[in-house]
Design an enzyme around this catalytic site. Structure first.
Site, PDB file in Angstrom:
ATOM      1  N   ASP A  90       0.807  -1.226   0.000  1.00 53.47           N
ATOM      2  CA  ASP A  90       0.000   0.000   0.000  1.00 53.47           C
ATOM      3  C   ASP A  90       0.840   1.278   0.000  1.00 53.47           C
ATOM      4  OD1 ASP A  90       0.903  -0.636   2.507  1.00 53.47           O
ATOM      5  OD2 ASP A  90      -0.979  -0.225   3.551  1.00 53.47           O
TER       6      ASP A  90
ATOM      7  N   GLU B 206      10.886  -4.126  13.002  1.00 56.81           N
ATOM      8  CA  GLU B 206      12.058  -3.780  12.196  1.00 56.81           C
ATOM      9  C   GLU B 206      13.336  -4.019  13.006  1.00 56.81           C
ATOM     10  OE1 GLU B 206       9.368  -1.921  12.597  1.00 56.81           O
ATOM     11  OE2 GLU B 206       8.587  -1.395  10.623  1.00 56.81           O
TER      12      GLU B 206
END
Lengths: 329, 329
Positions: free
Chosen positions: B190, B275
């Site tokens: 997206d 992350e």
């Protein structure tokens, strides 16, 4: 007798020498100087090189002609400043870069061209025209208004049409003939377009139509086709509007736009009637040209991008630690 | 005397005739048969043609070499079935089609490959690998859960890494050498990516980093660079996380991924630490390579697409008048 002998000797010697000279000259002619053989090999080389050159030129020409032998598509995109504007224009430009002979008419809702859009377009690699037209205050959505309250982009689309008509009336000869073939499409900057869509609309005689995905609270809206003709519309709301069809669901031939100066968008149109306000000047349902496999394929989606939350940005800005305003987002 | 006269006459005549012959032969040499001038023009023609040919060949070679002489970028994209999936993949693919030497690894969150993604990829024109990995139920967001409750896409990214390592261990010779140069990027379906971003990440020694726009409630988050080194992070939330950096904000060299088999995403990581769970196996802040003009340019945006409302669709379906389920959206 001595004299005769001398003369004869001289004569014979001269005869021999001149004969050798002639033979030598003839040999020269045959070897170094018969340009025919020489020519043949050089000519062969030249014609071979010419052949290769032509092949490469043909190859390059074919590559280019793929892009130039088709009707032009003029895409009118209204746009306005907001946090996601550059992102939206960026991915839209990536789609348009794949479409041959596309001319992008970007119309900003602004009192003058903004540096962001100006710089963006200059670096886009696209053929474009950069216009601007500020929506009058009384027609503009106010902060907090629901998005359906007033139609957005009407003034900007009309400005795009004005530019097309101005260009159309100035065009002459070959240029004017090319415009006869062209098509006009209204592409908002947040929708998603397949590449196939543009090939479907490229050959439009008057007005072509196709389904639009994810619009009007539906999986898709579409014209319903029977015996090759549009007979009604699949839509979740007021199917009896003159043209219950989203802005992304039709294209108009430029010739038709140029010969119908009365066709424009009514900024005061009721919600859901903006498209009709333009189309009813041009066609009846009977004239619509169904595309995308008789309107059975969804090739464009009415996607909407969320407004990004700036909660932490606002908090940091109060502490003087906000994001650097000189960095363009 | 008569004899002398005769001989002399013959001699003079022969001399005259042979002289004329010689002059004629010399003229021939100078005119029709001096291949030097002749050669000059033909040689000029040949060298001119060779020049043009070389120019065209160079042109074509440059066009092609743009695409093959650069390190590969392996892009891992987790994806899952939803109304906007095809639209999102469509515009993402239009961006990727502009990027030379991009290999797209699409990993579906599904028990098997879906026809929608399978058909979409086959028609995309991209180099791709189609994988799937179902997220276990206990790790999956449930209907109504806020999107930040559990990290999404961890299993799929790990599946992409698994495929890369399998491919890496099978590669030999030239192929293995090419992998040494390649880079790995995690691109959600997206977000919005500029083309420049890919050229920034293409030459990554270990881990390269750059700003990400519209993320974490901020206009942008970014590594702060001083004297060419990343010294801290501009972020609105917990700047002391090991790597307070969005998934879209870094790339890792493939060599580094292959030689660090322990590096993977922890699906149980706390919100905002996914992350870090991957990067802390690989580098320290000191090792990060700042890109995008020392992290002063926003080249990627964390855009989010609204979930389309299906209110009217649901109402029509209850009346048996819903959109044709056979039409793919």
């Amino acid at each position: 007798m001595r004299m005769r002998l001398k003369l004869k000797t001289v004569f014979v010697l001269y005869f021999m020498v001149s004969l050798l000279g002639l033979i030598y000259a003839l040999m020269q002619l045959g070897q170094r100087c018969d340009c025919r053989d020489h020519d043949l090999s050089k000519d062969q080389q030249i014609s071979q090189l010419r052949g290769e050159l032509q092949k490469l030129q043909e190859h390059i020409k074919t590559e280019l002609s793929k892009k130039t032998d088709v009707p032009k598509i003029y895409v009118i995109t209204p746009t306005y400043a907001r946090l996601v504007q550059k992102a939206e224009l960026t991915r839209l430009s990536h789609t348009f870069l794949h479409v041959p002979q596309l001319h992008w008419i970007v119309v900003e809702d602004a009192p003058q061209p903004t540096p962001l859009v100006t710089d963006f377009l200059a670096a886009s690699g696209l053929t474009y025209t950069h216009l601007y037209k500020l929506t009058p205050k009384d027609r503009k959505l106010q902060e907090g208004d629901p998005s359906w309250l007033k139609p957005r982009g009407a003034e900007q689309r009309n400005e795009g049409l004005r530019w097309l008509r101005e260009m159309g009336s100035a065009a002459k000869g070959k240029e004017a003939a090319a415009l006869e073939e062209a098509v006009v499409y209204f592409a908002d900057d947040d929708n998603t377009y397949s590449l196939q869509l543009f090939e479907e609309m490229r050959y439009t005689y008057r007005v072509s139509v196709w389904p639009v995905g994810l619009v009007g609270g539906m999986k898709f809206e579409r014209p319903v086709v029977e015996d090759g003709k549009v007979v009604r519309f699949h839509t979740g709301w007021r199917p009896n509007r003159p043209f219950p069809i989203d802005m992304a669901g039709f294209a108009v031939s430029l010739r038709f736009v140029l010969t119908s100066p009365q066709a424009r968008f009514d900024g005061d149109a009721q919600m859901g009637f903006l498209e009709s306000s333009f189309l009813q000047h041009l066609v009846t349902m009977d004239d619509l040209e169904p595309k995308a496999d008789l309107c059975t394929k969804v090739l464009v989606w009415h996607t909407r991008t969320e407004k990004p939350k700036m909660k932490r940005e606002d908090a940091l800005q109060k502490q003087g630690m906000g994001s650097d305003p000189d960095v363009e987002v």
